[in-house]
Design a protein around this motif. Structure first.
Motif, PDB file in Angstrom:
ATOM      1  N   LEU A  26       0.830  -1.200   0.000  1.00  0.00           N
ATOM      2  CA  LEU A  26       0.000   0.000   0.000  1.00  0.00           C
ATOM      3  C   LEU A  26       0.866   1.251   0.000  1.00  0.00           C
ATOM      4  CD1 LEU A  26      -2.810   1.273   0.164  1.00  0.00           C
ATOM      5  CD2 LEU A  26      -2.685   1.059   2.652  1.00  0.00           C
ATOM      6  N   GLY A  27       1.943   1.234   0.792  1.00  0.00           N
ATOM      7  CA  GLY A  27       2.847   2.371   0.831  1.00  0.00           C
ATOM      8  C   GLY A  27       3.550   2.622  -0.482  1.00  0.00           C
ATOM      9  N   LEU A  28       3.743   1.567  -1.255  1.00  0.00           N
ATOM     10  CA  LEU A  28       4.413   1.670  -2.548  1.00  0.00           C
ATOM     11  C   LEU A  28       3.428   1.905  -3.701  1.00  0.00           C
ATOM     12  CD1 LEU A  28       6.988  -1.250  -2.177  1.00  0.00           C
ATOM     13  CD2 LEU A  28       7.423   1.210  -1.934  1.00  0.00           C
ATOM     14  N   SER A  29       2.183   2.106  -3.366  1.00  0.00           N
ATOM     15  CA  SER A  29       1.129   2.245  -4.366  1.00  0.00           C
ATOM     16  C   SER A  29       1.462   3.227  -5.484  1.00  0.00           C
ATOM     17  CB  SER A  29      -0.180   2.651  -3.677  1.00  0.00           C
ATOM     18  OG  SER A  29      -1.221   2.814  -4.602  1.00  0.00           O
ATOM     19  N   PRO A  30       2.024   4.415  -5.178  1.00  0.00           N
ATOM     20  CA  PRO A  30       2.295   5.375  -6.263  1.00  0.00           C
ATOM     21  C   PRO A  30       3.341   4.889  -7.269  1.00  0.00           C
ATOM     22  CG  PRO A  30       2.297   6.467  -4.121  1.00  0.00           C
ATOM     23  CD  PRO A  30       2.308   4.993  -3.861  1.00  0.00           C
ATOM     24  N   LEU A  31       4.152   3.897  -6.892  1.00  0.00           N
ATOM     25  CA  LEU A  31       5.234   3.435  -7.753  1.00  0.00           C
ATOM     26  C   LEU A  31       4.877   2.183  -8.552  1.00  0.00           C
ATOM     27  CD1 LEU A  31       8.143   3.793  -5.163  1.00  0.00           C
ATOM     28  CD2 LEU A  31       7.359   5.499  -6.827  1.00  0.00           C
ATOM     29  N   ARG A  32       3.742   1.618  -8.295  1.00  0.00           N
ATOM     30  CA  ARG A  32       3.424   0.319  -8.876  1.00  0.00           C
ATOM     31  C   ARG A  32       2.668   0.440 -10.192  1.00  0.00           C
ATOM     32  NH1 ARG A  32       0.490  -2.513  -4.093  1.00  0.00           N
ATOM     33  NH2 ARG A  32       0.401  -4.293  -5.536  1.00  0.00           N
ATOM     34  N   GLU A  33       2.882  -0.555 -11.041  1.00  0.00           N
ATOM     35  CA  GLU A  33       2.247  -0.597 -12.347  1.00  0.00           C
ATOM     36  C   GLU A  33       0.759  -0.931 -12.204  1.00  0.00           C
ATOM     37  OE1 GLU A  33       2.219  -0.239 -16.461  1.00  0.00           O
ATOM     38  OE2 GLU A  33       3.856   0.154 -15.059  1.00  0.00           O
ATOM     39  N   ALA A  34      -0.058  -0.335 -13.042  1.00  0.00           N
ATOM     40  CA  ALA A  34      -1.495  -0.596 -13.023  1.00  0.00           C
ATOM     41  C   ALA A  34      -1.778  -2.088 -13.201  1.00  0.00           C
ATOM     42  CB  ALA A  34      -2.189   0.197 -14.121  1.00  0.00           C
ATOM     43  N   VAL A  35      -2.839  -2.545 -12.590  1.00  0.00           N
ATOM     44  CA  VAL A  35      -3.250  -3.951 -12.657  1.00  0.00           C
ATOM     45  C   VAL A  35      -4.174  -4.146 -13.861  1.00  0.00           C
ATOM     46  CG1 VAL A  35      -4.452  -5.805 -11.442  1.00  0.00           C
ATOM     47  CG2 VAL A  35      -3.084  -4.132 -10.151  1.00  0.00           C
ATOM     48  N   ASP A  36      -3.920  -5.167 -14.638  1.00  0.00           N
ATOM     49  CA  ASP A  36      -4.797  -5.504 -15.762  1.00  0.00           C
ATOM     50  C   ASP A  36      -6.058  -6.182 -15.227  1.00  0.00           C
ATOM     51  OD1 ASP A  36      -3.215  -4.578 -17.924  1.00  0.00           O
ATOM     52  OD2 ASP A  36      -1.940  -6.347 -17.745  1.00  0.00           O
ATOM     53  N   CYS A  37      -7.211  -5.683 -15.644  1.00  0.00           N
ATOM     54  CA  CYS A  37      -8.481  -6.204 -15.154  1.00  0.00           C
ATOM     55  C   CYS A  37      -9.412  -6.515 -16.313  1.00  0.00           C
ATOM     56  CB  CYS A  37      -9.151  -5.170 -14.241  1.00  0.00           C
ATOM     57  SG  CYS A  37      -8.135  -4.630 -12.834  1.00  0.00           S
ATOM     58  N   VAL A  38     -10.340  -7.433 -16.062  1.00  0.00           N
ATOM     59  CA  VAL A  38     -11.356  -7.772 -17.045  1.00  0.00           C
ATOM     60  C   VAL A  38     -12.511  -6.790 -16.896  1.00  0.00           C
ATOM     61  CG1 VAL A  38     -13.003  -9.531 -17.780  1.00  0.00           C
ATOM     62  CG2 VAL A  38     -10.715 -10.201 -17.003  1.00  0.00           C
ATOM     63  N   GLY A  39     -13.020  -6.290 -18.021  1.00  0.00           N
ATOM     64  CA  GLY A  39     -14.146  -5.361 -17.963  1.00  0.00           C
ATOM     65  C   GLY A  39     -13.769  -4.010 -18.540  1.00  0.00           C
ATOM     66  N   GLU A  40     -14.781  -3.210 -18.817  1.00  0.00           N
ATOM     67  CA  GLU A  40     -14.585  -1.921 -19.457  1.00  0.00           C
ATOM     68  C   GLU A  40     -15.363  -0.852 -18.702  1.00  0.00           C
ATOM     69  OE1 GLU A  40     -13.875   1.302 -21.264  1.00  0.00           O
ATOM     70  OE2 GLU A  40     -12.801  -0.496 -21.936  1.00  0.00           O
ATOM     71  N   GLY A  41     -14.665   0.209 -18.308  1.00  0.00           N
ATOM     72  CA  GLY A  41     -15.302   1.282 -17.547  1.00  0.00           C
ATOM     73  C   GLY A  41     -16.102   2.254 -18.370  1.00  0.00           C
TER      74      GLY A  41
END
Length: 238
Positions: A26-41
């Motif tokens: 959680l603390g490293l959240s700003p540095l992490r790559e986006a997670v690939d998810c199923v679905g379309e916003g």
């Protein structure tokens, strides 16, 4: 889903210890790559409200992943969430109005923990600007002591969880589509408090995630984003 009285009790201490596994990610959240998810916003704007004692940095991974899935994610832009302070709800109303004006659509409010309580209150106040409310492990229902953060809240604020100034409405279901997300693995908030009663939301969904994991772990983020994508609001235009 059971509805026993034990649901209102604090999660066992060993579940609280399990939360530690998500603290560093959680603390490293700003540095992490986006997670690939199923679905379309489908371009839906989402304002993410952070949990107690955290700020927009804590929701960076979640917002980045929402963007990758086709949502338009926005932070709450109010610094650290330390509780209800004078002018906070008014500032958030203005923030939502600005996002709605920019996007040309109503806004989905995604509130994590205390952020979800504020999201429900805002939907009561400005339902014409809110498309949907989704709460993540938010203790909005029942006993306000059914979570492990209430003592700290009382300590750092000039009011208690039982005497919130102006008493904003957040227990009854907002007049917009409302989803309450809860987890049996939550080490901070009781199942009963986060799930609520049937009449307090349109849908209650259980996810397999810890409290900090909603936005702090890749698997938790994936579950949240895919839940939103599978339950988009029905009317797309403001």
């Amino acid at each position: 889903m059971d509805g026993g009285a034990d649901d209102a009790q604090l999660p066992p201490f060993w579940r609280l210890l399990n939360e530690a596994a998500a603290v560093v990610p959680l603390g490293l959240s700003p540095l992490r790559e986006a997670v690939d998810c199923v679905g379309e916003g489908k371009g839906w704007p989402v304002m993410v409200l952070p949990g107690f004692t955290t700020d927009d940095l804590s929701t960076a991974l979640l917002r980045r992943s929402l963007d990758r899935a086709g949502f338009h994610a926005h932070g709450w832009d109010q610094g650290f969430n330390l509780g209800l302070r004078p002018g906070l709800l008014e500032a958030l109303e203005a923030r939502i109005a600005a996002i709605a004006g920019q996007e040309g659509r109503k806004v989905i409010l995604l509130g994590w923990s205390l952020g979800g309580i504020f999201a429900r209150a805002l939907a009561h106040r400005i339902p014409d600007l809110v498309a949907q409310v989704v709460t993540l492990g938010s203790p909005f229902s029942g006993n306000r002591h059914s979570n492990r953060a209430w003592k700290l809240y009382n300590l750092i604020n000039d009011h208690t969880v039982d005497e919130i100034p102006e008493d904003p409405e957040f227990v009854s279901k907002p007049p917009v589509p409302t989803i309450a997300v809860w987890s049996a693995h939550d080490g901070i908030v009781s199942k009963r408090a986060a799930r609520g009663l049937p009449e307090e939301s349109d849908l209650a969904v259980e996810l397999d995630v810890t409290h900090f994991g909603y936005g702090g772990t890749a698997d938790g983020v994936r579950q949240v984003v895919e839940l939103l994508a599978a339950n988009l609001p029905k009317d797309p235009i403001r």
